[in-house]
Design an enzyme around this catalytic site. Structure first.
Site, short mmCIF file in Angstrom:
data_model
loop_
_atom_site.label_atom_id
_atom_site.label_comp_id
_atom_site.label_asym_id
_atom_site.label_seq_id
_atom_site.Cartn_x
_atom_site.Cartn_y
_atom_site.Cartn_z
N ARG A 72 -17.95 -3.07 -1.55
CA ARG A 72 -17.76 -3.96 -0.40
C ARG A 72 -18.72 -5.14 -0.42
O ARG A 72 -18.50 -6.14 0.23
CB ARG A 72 -17.87 -3.16 0.90
CG ARG A 72 -17.33 -3.88 2.11
CD ARG A 72 -16.77 -2.94 3.18
NE ARG A 72 -17.49 -1.70 3.34
CZ ARG A 72 -18.57 -1.56 4.13
NH1 ARG A 72 -19.07 -2.58 4.79
NH2 ARG A 72 -19.14 -0.37 4.25
N TYR A 126 0.90 -22.56 9.21
CA TYR A 126 1.57 -21.29 8.94
C TYR A 126 1.65 -20.50 10.24
O TYR A 126 0.71 -20.47 11.04
CB TYR A 126 0.80 -20.53 7.86
CG TYR A 126 1.20 -19.08 7.72
CD1 TYR A 126 2.53 -18.71 7.53
CD2 TYR A 126 0.24 -18.08 7.76
CE1 TYR A 126 2.89 -17.37 7.40
CE2 TYR A 126 0.59 -16.75 7.63
CZ TYR A 126 1.91 -16.40 7.45
OH TYR A 126 2.26 -15.08 7.32
N ASP A 191 -5.95 -26.03 4.82
CA ASP A 191 -5.14 -25.02 4.14
C ASP A 191 -4.43 -25.74 2.99
O ASP A 191 -3.54 -26.57 3.21
CB ASP A 191 -4.13 -24.41 5.12
CG ASP A 191 -3.38 -23.23 4.51
OD1 ASP A 191 -3.19 -23.21 3.27
OD2 ASP A 191 -2.97 -22.34 5.27
N LYS A 216 0.26 -16.71 -2.92
CA LYS A 216 1.30 -17.68 -3.25
C LYS A 216 1.11 -18.25 -4.66
O LYS A 216 1.24 -17.53 -5.63
CB LYS A 216 1.33 -18.77 -2.18
CG LYS A 216 1.30 -18.24 -0.74
CD LYS A 216 2.39 -17.23 -0.44
CE LYS A 216 2.56 -16.94 1.05
NZ LYS A 216 1.44 -16.26 1.70
#
Length: 419
Positions: A72, A126, A191, A216
């Site tokens: 982590r 988005y 973005d 993407k």
């Protein structure tokens, strides 16, 4: 030897960085492919030294030297992807997350932890980004505005200005230099999922934070989920601390696949963009299509509004995949009002160009003739008198003006007059 050193230090083209960034040490390690480290924990016989390293991370957020104690905190494979993406975006660092939404959440938490809970944002974004801001799920407050209203919307507690360009799903564009100027001292988050660093590098225009849904184009094959923020090292340290505390880590296998995806990113984006520009021209001339949206910087995304039933088009495709998401090697089409932006209030959707007849298409690597045959068969018919005053060819004029892109930056092109 001097020539070799000069060649090593000279700036490299984006296509070269895409292949080699994050892999510079492989030859010295005797490897050709990057290693995949799936460890969740890293043994050490010196607990006191590990305690000191953990304390240092808690204080500074700097990446640990040596094994990362626990997965982590960090992972060597994921770190390679982060290094590569930072080089492609032209930033000091990048921090990867389990998804694009986890990445955006971490940015908001960093600013909120400093008492800066107000966000100024420009629609459209988005759909889930819009919802996260509008619902105040993280205790933040948002002011929606257009680019011209950013400066006026700023408050003493504004922690972030957020834009998406080209925007999802209308492909609307904003002038990043002008937006950055309007932000003053407030960090600008862009973005860059649709454009990728192949077409634009927002950090060069003054953006402090560059967000990607790595699911993407960075992955590019529809088989990996992830998110990443490219930024300066100071902000990256805060993001790493939030990632450790909240657990939104990128799986090492995802990091491996994303690093591999970056190596073909320029080739994929440019090839798909050529096909998308061709399809935009054809759609613009088709009498069954009311309006076509295609960005001035190019790209592999095309949005268009039909006169007929958009659901009929979705149901009618056979080669094109009717599915949400984008950036894959295969072409995808979806109805934003039903899926990606369903979570946005209907009035807000329509007010910012997301009409009920809008379709969003992510163009892949198939042959353009095969894609066009599938599209034209799926398009709904419309009455002959529905054409009205529309002027076919406007998008084609913009598309034909797009220059070839062989370098690492998008060349400046004229903004489309309409659409």
């Amino acid at each position: 030897m001097e020539n070799a050193a000069a060649a090593t230090s000279a700036p490299r083209a984006l296509a070269t960085e895409a292949v080699h960034a994050g892999r510079e040490d492989l030859a010295e390690l005797g490897l050709h492919a990057p290693p995949l480290d799936l460890s969740t924990t890293y043994p050490s016989y010196d607990a006191a030294a590990e305690a000191a390293r953990i304390d240092a991370f808690a204080e500074t957020g700097a990446r640990l030297d040596g094994p990362p104690v626990y997965a982590r905190l960090d992972n060597p494979t994921t770190a390679r992807f982060e290094t590569a993406l930072a080089k492609l975006e032209g930033t000091e660092a990048a921090v990867a997350f389990a998804s694009g939404m986890a990445a955006l959440t971490a940015v908001l938490l960093v600013r909120a932890s400093m008492g800066l809970r107000h966000v100024v944002a420009v629609r459209p974004l988005y759909g889930c980004s819009d919802h996260l801001l509008n619902a105040g799920l993280l205790g933040t407050e948002v002011t929606w505005t257009d680019p011209a209203g950013i400066a006026e919307a700023l408050r003493p507690d504004t922690g972030l200005v957020m834009v998406e360009t080209p925007a999802n799903p209308t492909l609307a564009e904003v002038d990043l230099r002008a937006v950055r100027h309007a932000c003053g001292s407030v960090p600008l988050l862009v973005d860059n999922t649709f454009a990728t660093p192949v077409l634009q590098r927002p950090a060069e225009e003054g953006a402090r934070l560059v967000l990607h849904s790595a699911t993407k184009y960075l992955g590019g094959h529809g088989d990996v989920m992830g998110g990443v923020v490219a930024c300066d090292e100071e902000f990256a340290r805060k993001l790493r601390q939030v990632r450790f505390a909240t657990g939104g880590v990128l799986h090492p296998l995802a990091g491996y696949l994303l690093l591999r995806g970056l190596s073909t990113l320029p080739v994929r984006v440019r090839a798909a963009s050529t096909t998308a520009a061709d399809l935009a021209r054809r759609l613009d001339a088709d009498p069954r299509v009311a309006r076509v949206h295609y960005p001035s910087i190019g790209g592999a995304m095309v949005s268009f509004e039909v006169y007929g039933d958009p659901h009929g088009v979705i149901a009618g495709v056979r080669l094109i995949t009717p599915a949400v998401s984008l950036g894959s090697v295969d072409t995808l089409i979806q109805h934003p009002a039903s899926i990606s932006h369903r979570i946005v209030a209907e009035g807000d959707r329509r007010a910012h160009g997301v009409s009920d007849r809008l379709l969003r298409m992510s163009v892949g690597l198939e042959d353009v003739e095969d894609l066009w045959r599938d599209l034209t068969e799926a398009l709904s018919a419309r009455p002959e008198d529905a054409l009205g005053g529309r002027r076919p060819g406007a998008v084609a004029e913009v598309v034909s003006a797009l220059p070839a892109r062989n370098g690492s930056q998008a060349a400046p092109v004229p903004r489309p007059a309409v659409r």
